[in-house]
Motif scaffolding. Structure first.
Motif, PDB file in Angstrom:
ATOM      1  N   ARG A 227      40.829  29.393  49.270  1.00  0.00           N
ATOM      2  CA  ARG A 227      41.853  30.430  49.168  1.00  0.00           C
ATOM      3  C   ARG A 227      42.683  30.325  47.894  1.00  0.00           C
ATOM      4  N   GLU A 228      42.818  29.113  47.366  1.00  0.00           N
ATOM      5  CA  GLU A 228      43.594  28.923  46.139  1.00  0.00           C
ATOM      6  C   GLU A 228      43.045  27.742  45.358  1.00  0.00           C
ATOM      7  N   LYS A 229      43.418  27.645  44.096  1.00  0.00           N
ATOM      8  CA  LYS A 229      42.890  26.608  43.227  1.00  0.00           C
ATOM      9  C   LYS A 229      43.481  25.250  43.580  1.00  0.00           C
ATOM     10  N   LEU A 230      42.653  24.223  43.403  1.00  0.00           N
ATOM     11  CA  LEU A 230      43.090  22.863  43.697  1.00  0.00           C
ATOM     12  C   LEU A 230      44.305  22.480  42.860  1.00  0.00           C
ATOM     13  N   ALA A 231      44.313  22.881  41.596  1.00  0.00           N
ATOM     14  CA  ALA A 231      45.437  22.541  40.713  1.00  0.00           C
ATOM     15  C   ALA A 231      46.750  23.102  41.254  1.00  0.00           C
ATOM     16  N   SER A 232      46.688  24.296  41.824  1.00  0.00           N
ATOM     17  CA  SER A 232      47.885  24.911  42.385  1.00  0.00           C
ATOM     18  C   SER A 232      48.342  24.175  43.641  1.00  0.00           C
ATOM     19  N   ILE A 233      47.385  23.815  44.487  1.00  0.00           N
ATOM     20  CA  ILE A 233      47.720  23.060  45.697  1.00  0.00           C
ATOM     21  C   ILE A 233      48.339  21.719  45.322  1.00  0.00           C
ATOM     22  N   TRP A 234      47.729  21.048  44.364  1.00  0.00           N
ATOM     23  CA  TRP A 234      48.188  19.724  43.936  1.00  0.00           C
ATOM     24  C   TRP A 234      49.616  19.761  43.384  1.00  0.00           C
ATOM     25  N   SER A 235      49.934  20.782  42.638  1.00  0.00           N
ATOM     26  CA  SER A 235      51.238  20.828  41.968  1.00  0.00           C
ATOM     27  C   SER A 235      52.341  21.517  42.785  1.00  0.00           C
ATOM     28  N   LYS A 236      51.954  22.385  43.733  1.00  0.00           N
ATOM     29  CA  LYS A 236      52.965  23.192  44.408  1.00  0.00           C
ATOM     30  C   LYS A 236      53.115  22.926  45.896  1.00  0.00           C
ATOM     31  N   SER A 237      52.189  22.221  46.495  1.00  0.00           N
ATOM     32  CA  SER A 237      52.231  22.050  47.944  1.00  0.00           C
ATOM     33  C   SER A 237      53.435  21.239  48.408  1.00  0.00           C
ATOM     34  N   PRO A 238      54.163  21.732  49.412  1.00  0.00           N
ATOM     35  CA  PRO A 238      55.279  20.965  49.984  1.00  0.00           C
ATOM     36  C   PRO A 238      54.808  19.634  50.589  1.00  0.00           C
ATOM     37  N   ILE A 239      53.560  19.600  51.068  1.00  0.00           N
ATOM     38  CA  ILE A 239      53.027  18.354  51.636  1.00  0.00           C
ATOM     39  C   ILE A 239      52.978  17.266  50.568  1.00  0.00           C
ATOM     40  N   PHE A 240      52.424  17.602  49.415  1.00  0.00           N
ATOM     41  CA  PHE A 240      52.326  16.614  48.344  1.00  0.00           C
ATOM     42  C   PHE A 240      53.697  16.257  47.780  1.00  0.00           C
ATOM     43  N   ARG A 241      54.574  17.227  47.698  1.00  0.00           N
ATOM     44  CA  ARG A 241      55.932  16.928  47.218  1.00  0.00           C
ATOM     45  C   ARG A 241      56.640  15.971  48.169  1.00  0.00           C
ATOM     46  N   ALA A 242      56.385  16.138  49.459  1.00  0.00           N
ATOM     47  CA  ALA A 242      57.005  15.255  50.452  1.00  0.00           C
ATOM     48  C   ALA A 242      56.527  13.821  50.278  1.00  0.00           C
ATOM     49  N   PHE A 243      55.248  13.638  50.014  1.00  0.00           N
ATOM     50  CA  PHE A 243      54.714  12.295  49.795  1.00  0.00           C
ATOM     51  C   PHE A 243      55.284  11.679  48.519  1.00  0.00           C
ATOM     52  N   ARG A 244      55.424  12.493  47.485  1.00  0.00           N
ATOM     53  CA  ARG A 244      55.896  11.971  46.197  1.00  0.00           C
ATOM     54  C   ARG A 244      57.378  11.647  46.206  1.00  0.00           C
ATOM     55  N   ASN A 245      58.119  12.224  47.146  1.00  0.00           N
ATOM     56  CA  ASN A 245      59.565  11.988  47.220  1.00  0.00           C
ATOM     57  C   ASN A 245      59.958  11.262  48.498  1.00  0.00           C
ATOM     58  N   LEU A 246      59.010  10.588  49.098  1.00  0.00           N
ATOM     59  CA  LEU A 246      59.235   9.936  50.378  1.00  0.00           C
ATOM     60  C   LEU A 246      60.257   8.800  50.254  1.00  0.00           C
ATOM     61  N   LYS A 247      61.195   8.771  51.183  1.00  0.00           N
ATOM     62  CA  LYS A 247      62.178   7.696  51.258  1.00  0.00           C
ATOM     63  C   LYS A 247      61.775   6.744  52.387  1.00  0.00           C
ATOM     64  N   LEU A 248      61.587   5.491  52.072  1.00  0.00           N
ATOM     65  CA  LEU A 248      61.118   4.531  53.057  1.00  0.00           C
ATOM     66  C   LEU A 248      62.217   4.116  54.032  1.00  0.00           C
ATOM     67  N   ALA A 249      61.799   3.551  55.158  1.00  0.00           N
ATOM     68  CA  ALA A 249      62.731   3.130  56.201  1.00  0.00           C
ATOM     69  C   ALA A 249      63.598   1.967  55.737  1.00  0.00           C
ATOM     70  N   ARG A 250      64.629   1.712  56.514  1.00  0.00           N
ATOM     71  CA  ARG A 250      65.646   0.714  56.143  1.00  0.00           C
ATOM     72  C   ARG A 250      65.050  -0.671  55.908  1.00  0.00           C
ATOM     73  N   LYS A 251      64.060  -1.063  56.728  1.00  0.00           N
ATOM     74  CA  LYS A 251      63.483  -2.401  56.566  1.00  0.00           C
ATOM     75  C   LYS A 251      62.908  -2.582  55.169  1.00  0.00           C
ATOM     76  N   CYS A 252      62.201  -1.579  54.672  1.00  0.00           N
ATOM     77  CA  CYS A 252      61.637  -1.656  53.318  1.00  0.00           C
ATOM     78  C   CYS A 252      62.726  -1.545  52.259  1.00  0.00           C
ATOM     79  N   MET A 253      63.676  -0.667  52.473  1.00  0.00           N
ATOM     80  CA  MET A 253      64.718  -0.432  51.470  1.00  0.00           C
ATOM     81  C   MET A 253      65.556  -1.678  51.225  1.00  0.00           C
TER      82      MET A 253
END
Length: 285
Positions: A227-253
């Motif tokens: 339905r759409e180009k991989l490059a667009s999914i990679w750069s614009k997807s909220p799923i990928f943005r969530a992984f890239r900006n993930l905040k770890l739990a207190r134990k790790c922090m």
């Protein structure tokens, strides 16, 4: 680009996919259980442009491998596939999925692969996507002991066999002076010590793009390449943005190793604890 399965050698258009990848400048790699990798198939793959292959071997002995794979001829087929690939000029990686059934056989597998002149050996942790698989996972202490053994072996036999560790990030906790050849670079450029959604993604047979092969649930579908180009999914997807900006739990922090480890594998954290933010369950801190 890794062509994985299921079993990719079942596809009649596999060589066509490989040729296309090479033509557009993408290096294809192939992962197989070895059952269909005879000499004739190796020649076809090489002619199409394939240069490297990964074969699964889950035990040093036929009894173990065949039990795990559920097929009495699986071990002999895997060994033959490794030999066929090497004789056919392919770079060979052997992959073992670590579990309670085979953890004691890892040294034996290494010795076998050295004799067979395999190029790379990868030990991958099992990701328990269901409760049955959780029962197969090794304990944290068992994993720590094995990782220590693999790090030592990697240094001792690097001229004969290159070992790819099951967790590059947790090596920082095991050995603060671990040499740079053991490490990957994700911790320098990512908020998490995991490549999912930051350095790699997975494309399912029906076109869905997910952060990695283990995140198959609908909630992790970032888009569909039909339905759409991989490059667009990679750069614009909220799923990928969530992984890239993930905040770890207190134990790790609050951990002194955070800036080196960055939490480890997100798939293991999710399937063990139900949250992407939790620590890698293999961590012994």
């Amino acid at each position: 680009m890794l062509l994985d399965g299921g079993e990719p050698l079942l596809r009649k258009d596999l060589t066509e996919i490989i040729r296309y990848a090479v033509r557009v400048g993408v290096t294809p790699h192939l992962s197989t259980n070895g059952l269909l990798l005879d000499c004739k198939t190796v020649k076809k793959l090489r002619k199409a442009g394939l240069q490297s292959i990964q074969v699964s071997l889950d035990g040093a002995f036929s009894e173990t491998h065949n039990f795990i794979r559920g097929y009495s001829e699986s071990y002999d087929s895997a060994i033959a596939a490794i030999q066929n690939a090497r004789q056919g000029g392919l770079s060979v990686t052997v992959n073992t999925v670590l579990m309670k059934h085979n953890i004691k056989e890892i040294p034996g597998i290494i010795n076998l692969l050295i004799k067979m002149k395999v190029d790379f050996y990868r030990v991958a942790s099992i990701v328990p996507v269901n409760e049955t698989l959780k029962k197969l996972c090794v304990s944290t202490q068992e994993f720590k002991d094995l990782l220590s053994f693999l790090v030592k072996s990697k240094r001792q036999i690097r001229d004969n066999l290159q070992i790819i560790l099951p967790s590059n990030k947790l090596v920082y906790i095991l050995d603060e002076k671990a040499d740079s050849n053991i490490m990957l670079s994700t911790s320098l450029t990512s908020n998490i010590g995991c490549e999912a959604g930051t350095f790699l993604c997975n494309i399912t047979p029906d076109g869905w793009v997910t952060p990695c092969v283990y995140f198959s649930e609908e909630q992790f579908r970032a888009g569909n390449i039909r339905r759409e180009k991989l490059a667009s999914i990679w750069s614009k997807s909220p799923i990928f943005r969530a992984f890239r900006n993930l905040k770890l739990a207190r134990k790790c922090m609050g951990c002194s190793y955070l800036m080196k480890c960055k939490g480890g594998c997100r798939a293991l954290a999710f399937y063990f604890f139900g949250s992407l933010k939790e620590q890698d369950p293999r961590c012994w801190i």
